[in-house]
Design a protein around this motif. Structure first.
Motif, PDB file in Angstrom:
ATOM      1  N   VAL A  70      12.248  -4.757  23.764  1.00  0.00           N
ATOM      2  CA  VAL A  70      13.020  -4.172  22.666  1.00  0.00           C
ATOM      3  C   VAL A  70      13.886  -3.028  23.186  1.00  0.00           C
ATOM      4  N   ARG A  71      13.318  -2.194  24.075  1.00  0.00           N
ATOM      5  CA  ARG A  71      14.102  -1.076  24.611  1.00  0.00           C
ATOM      6  C   ARG A  71      15.308  -1.580  25.409  1.00  0.00           C
ATOM      7  N   ASN A  72      15.119  -2.666  26.160  1.00  0.00           N
ATOM      8  CA  ASN A  72      16.254  -3.247  26.892  1.00  0.00           C
ATOM      9  C   ASN A  72      17.324  -3.760  25.918  1.00  0.00           C
ATOM     10  N   TRP A  73      16.879  -4.386  24.841  1.00  0.00           N
ATOM     11  CA  TRP A  73      17.799  -4.889  23.810  1.00  0.00           C
ATOM     12  C   TRP A  73      18.593  -3.737  23.187  1.00  0.00           C
ATOM     13  N   VAL A  74      17.891  -2.622  22.902  1.00  0.00           N
ATOM     14  CA  VAL A  74      18.551  -1.443  22.332  1.00  0.00           C
ATOM     15  C   VAL A  74      19.551  -0.862  23.325  1.00  0.00           C
ATOM     16  N   GLN A  75      19.118  -0.714  24.553  1.00  0.00           N
ATOM     17  CA  GLN A  75      19.973  -0.123  25.595  1.00  0.00           C
ATOM     18  C   GLN A  75      21.286  -0.905  25.736  1.00  0.00           C
ATOM     19  N   GLU A  76      21.140  -2.206  25.883  1.00  0.00           N
ATOM     20  CA  GLU A  76      22.327  -3.049  26.080  1.00  0.00           C
ATOM     21  C   GLU A  76      23.188  -3.094  24.815  1.00  0.00           C
ATOM     22  N   PRO A  97      22.214   5.795  24.323  1.00  0.00           N
ATOM     23  CA  PRO A  97      20.866   5.950  23.749  1.00  0.00           C
ATOM     24  C   PRO A  97      20.233   7.316  23.986  1.00  0.00           C
ATOM     25  N   ASP A  98      20.447   7.894  25.174  1.00  0.00           N
ATOM     26  CA  ASP A  98      19.817   9.181  25.487  1.00  0.00           C
ATOM     27  C   ASP A  98      20.273  10.300  24.554  1.00  0.00           C
ATOM     28  N   LYS A  99      21.400  10.111  23.884  1.00  0.00           N
ATOM     29  CA  LYS A  99      21.911  11.136  22.970  1.00  0.00           C
ATOM     30  C   LYS A  99      21.503  10.870  21.521  1.00  0.00           C
ATOM     31  N   CYS A 100      20.654   9.872  21.317  1.00  0.00           N
ATOM     32  CA  CYS A 100      20.288   9.455  19.964  1.00  0.00           C
ATOM     33  C   CYS A 100      18.807   9.715  19.691  1.00  0.00           C
ATOM     34  N   PRO A 101      18.460  10.428  18.608  1.00  0.00           N
ATOM     35  CA  PRO A 101      17.054  10.688  18.255  1.00  0.00           C
ATOM     36  C   PRO A 101      16.233   9.412  18.062  1.00  0.00           C
ATOM     37  N   VAL A 102      16.892   8.333  17.629  1.00  0.00           N
ATOM     38  CA  VAL A 102      16.156   7.081  17.395  1.00  0.00           C
ATOM     39  C   VAL A 102      15.602   6.539  18.715  1.00  0.00           C
ATOM     40  N   TRP A 103      16.354   6.732  19.805  1.00  0.00           N
ATOM     41  CA  TRP A 103      15.914   6.260  21.119  1.00  0.00           C
ATOM     42  C   TRP A 103      14.585   6.902  21.516  1.00  0.00           C
ATOM     43  N   ALA A 104      14.406   8.193  21.156  1.00  0.00           N
ATOM     44  CA  ALA A 104      13.139   8.877  21.469  1.00  0.00           C
ATOM     45  C   ALA A 104      11.965   8.190  20.773  1.00  0.00           C
ATOM     46  N   LEU A 105      12.181   7.694  19.557  1.00  0.00           N
ATOM     47  CA  LEU A 105      11.109   6.993  18.843  1.00  0.00           C
ATOM     48  C   LEU A 105      10.866   5.600  19.427  1.00  0.00           C
ATOM     49  N   HIS A 106      11.896   4.994  19.990  1.00  0.00           N
ATOM     50  CA  HIS A 106      11.705   3.710  20.665  1.00  0.00           C
ATOM     51  C   HIS A 106      10.750   3.866  21.856  1.00  0.00           C
ATOM     52  N   GLN A 107      10.726   5.045  22.483  1.00  0.00           N
ATOM     53  CA  GLN A 107       9.819   5.274  23.620  1.00  0.00           C
ATOM     54  C   GLN A 107       8.355   5.203  23.181  1.00  0.00           C
ATOM     55  N   ILE A 108       8.115   5.526  21.917  1.00  0.00           N
ATOM     56  CA  ILE A 108       6.750   5.518  21.372  1.00  0.00           C
ATOM     57  C   ILE A 108       6.398   4.144  20.803  1.00  0.00           C
ATOM     58  N   TYR A 109       7.328   3.541  20.082  1.00  0.00           N
ATOM     59  CA  TYR A 109       6.986   2.388  19.242  1.00  0.00           C
ATOM     60  C   TYR A 109       7.515   1.037  19.726  1.00  0.00           C
ATOM     61  N   SER A 110       8.327   0.993  20.767  1.00  0.00           N
ATOM     62  CA  SER A 110       8.902  -0.284  21.196  1.00  0.00           C
ATOM     63  C   SER A 110       8.430  -0.669  22.594  1.00  0.00           C
ATOM     64  N   ASN A 111       8.377  -1.980  22.846  1.00  0.00           N
ATOM     65  CA  ASN A 111       8.018  -2.453  24.188  1.00  0.00           C
ATOM     66  C   ASN A 111       9.274  -2.529  25.057  1.00  0.00           C
ATOM     67  N   ASP A 112       9.088  -2.917  26.314  1.00  0.00           N
ATOM     68  CA  ASP A 112      10.209  -2.934  27.261  1.00  0.00           C
ATOM     69  C   ASP A 112      11.330  -3.861  26.803  1.00  0.00           C
ATOM     70  N   GLN A 160      15.468  -0.758  12.934  1.00  0.00           N
ATOM     71  CA  GLN A 160      14.492  -1.646  12.316  1.00  0.00           C
ATOM     72  C   GLN A 160      13.197  -1.784  13.108  1.00  0.00           C
ATOM     73  N   PRO A 161      13.247  -1.975  14.468  1.00  0.00           N
ATOM     74  CA  PRO A 161      11.976  -2.074  15.224  1.00  0.00           C
ATOM     75  C   PRO A 161      11.137  -0.797  15.132  1.00  0.00           C
ATOM     76  N   VAL A 162      11.798   0.370  15.020  1.00  0.00           N
ATOM     77  CA  VAL A 162      11.061   1.629  14.888  1.00  0.00           C
ATOM     78  C   VAL A 162      10.355   1.676  13.536  1.00  0.00           C
ATOM     79  N   ILE A 163      11.073   1.274  12.492  1.00  0.00           N
ATOM     80  CA  ILE A 163      10.459   1.226  11.156  1.00  0.00           C
ATOM     81  C   ILE A 163       9.220   0.330  11.182  1.00  0.00           C
ATOM     82  N   GLU A 164       9.368  -0.848  11.776  1.00  0.00           N
ATOM     83  CA  GLU A 164       8.240  -1.788  11.845  1.00  0.00           C
ATOM     84  C   GLU A 164       7.090  -1.218  12.666  1.00  0.00           C
ATOM     85  N   GLY A 165       7.425  -0.524  13.763  1.00  0.00           N
ATOM     86  CA  GLY A 165       6.381   0.061  14.621  1.00  0.00           C
ATOM     87  C   GLY A 165       5.595   1.145  13.912  1.00  0.00           C
TER      88      GLY A 165
END
Length: 391
Positions: free
Chosen positions: A313-319, A296-311, A333-338
């Motif tokens: 969702v971020r755990n779900w993405v990480q795993e 995730p740390d190498k993915c631009p989408v992960w940076a947007l999860h820091q703004i728009y997702s709760n813990d 999808q969660p970023v789009i919705e956020g």
């Protein structure tokens, strides 16, 4: 804010969210800096004109409320230009040339000829913008702090040169008596402590005491501020920087969101366009196939999860990313919705103003008149101090 293009979510997170908060805590003035835009866009004025009204709608969409703040256009308050001109008479050239942004901007904007007086003098115009309202706080990021310190120096220089009115001490002593016996003695005690011992707490307490007095005229109040500090009449107030929390809104490529990087999402961009932009965002280059695990740390989408997702969702993405349990489209999808959820009230607020442009023009006209009332008071005192009143 300079009207040089449509506002994006970086502007919202970096500036406008803070404005919305401040308007409920202070008397705020927010203006379209169209003269400032001319310092770098003097050869393309259509860029400015086309963007002014759209930018104001973006402010309103973000939640800036004309019932709680004064919104206006810089060029519609000509007192800014008059104060800028008068301050230019006393501004050492070296003060402008040493501004860190002067050479920095010249190096960055090499395609523009910035060897103009307007560009050299824009920090002074910025000072006039602040001093004309006797502002006490200016919300800025750390990079703008030198500009506020320059403004403080200009206020000091002006007050030193022109803050000496005939019979100042007698008028100040008469103003002290108007405070009443107990408060007069306290003022004198605080003044002595500050001037003899340099006690900053005494200075702050003395200034607070003056602000509490309801029966003092503006002139008496300014005399007491000056007398407290051991100078003359304070005509132009020294502002303080109100540092805002740095907010680095990531763009679609992981860099800071910026028009120059072509990685932005506009504040009121339509849902279809937002969805397409996020779905086509680059991801971790290691995930060539759906079954490849990623980081995730190498993915631009992960940076947007820091703004728009709760813990959760971020755990779900990480795993899911590390185990290849989810694909990149699922992750996005969660970023789009956020983003769409954040934009929804913005579009709703903007709708009324887009359907009735006269509403925007009327509220700006009201704001310009309110701003001019403040500015006229300051310029009356400035002209008098400089010997330019002839009535």
């Amino acid at each position: 804010m300079r009207p040089t293009g449509s506002l994006h979510l970086g502007h919202y997170h970096g500036v406008l969210k803070n404005w919305v908060k401040l308007q409920h805590e202070h008397e705020c003035l927010f203006f379209v800096a169209d003269w400032h835009a001319l310092t770098t866009h003097y050869d393309s004025p259509e860029v400015i004109q086309n963007n002014v009204w759209e930018m104001v709608i973006d402010w309103l969409a973000a939640g800036v409320d004309p019932n709680h703040a004064t919104l206006f256009i810089q060029s519609q308050v000509p007192e800014h230009a008059e104060l800028h001109l008068l301050l230019s008479m006393i501004t050492p050239l070296g003060w402008l040339e040493r501004m860190p942004t002067y050479k920095d901007q010249q190096e960055k904007l090499t395609e523009k000829d910035l060897s103009t007086y307007g560009f050299l003098g824009y920090p002074l115009l910025q000072s006039a913008d602040i001093l004309i309202y006797r502002a006490n706080l200016v919300p800025v990021g750390e990079d703008q702090v030198p500009h506020i310190e320059f403004t403080r120096e200009m206020a000091r220089r002006f007050n030193h040169l022109y803050g000496r009115e005939l019979g100042f001490e007698q008028k100040a002593e008469a103003a002290i008596k108007k405070m009443g016996g107990k408060k007069s003695r306290l003022y004198e005690e605080l003044r002595t402590r500050y001037q003899e011992q340099g006690d900053d707490e005494a200075l702050a307490a003395g200034q607070a005491l003056i602000n509490e007095q309801q029966n003092l005229s503006l002139g008496d109040r300014e005399r007491l501020f000056g007398y407290l500090e051991g100078g003359g009449k304070v005509i132009l107030a020294e502002p303080q920087s109100l540092l805002t929390v740095a907010s680095r809104m990531p763009g679609l490529d992981g860099q800071k969101m910026s028009k120059s990087y072509h990685n932005t999402i506009s504040m009121r961009e339509d849902a279809e366009s937002v969805t397409k932009k996020i779905r086509t965002m680059p991801t971790d280059p290691a995930r060539v196939r759906r079954t490849d695990p990623g980081t995730p740390d190498k993915c631009p989408v992960w940076a947007l999860h820091q703004i728009y997702s709760n813990d959760a969702v971020r755990n779900w993405v990480q795993e899911g990313c590390v185990s290849a349990g989810i694909g990149c489209i699922e992750c996005k999808q969660p970023v789009i919705e956020g983003v769409l959820k954040e934009q929804e009230p913005m579009r709703e607020r903007a709708k009324m103003y887009m359907e009735s442009p006269s509403l925007v023009r009327n509220l700006i006209a009201d704001g310009c008149e309110k701003a001019r009332e403040h500015a006229r008071d300051t310029m009356r005192d400035v002209r008098e101090a400089m010997g330019l009143r002839y009535d």
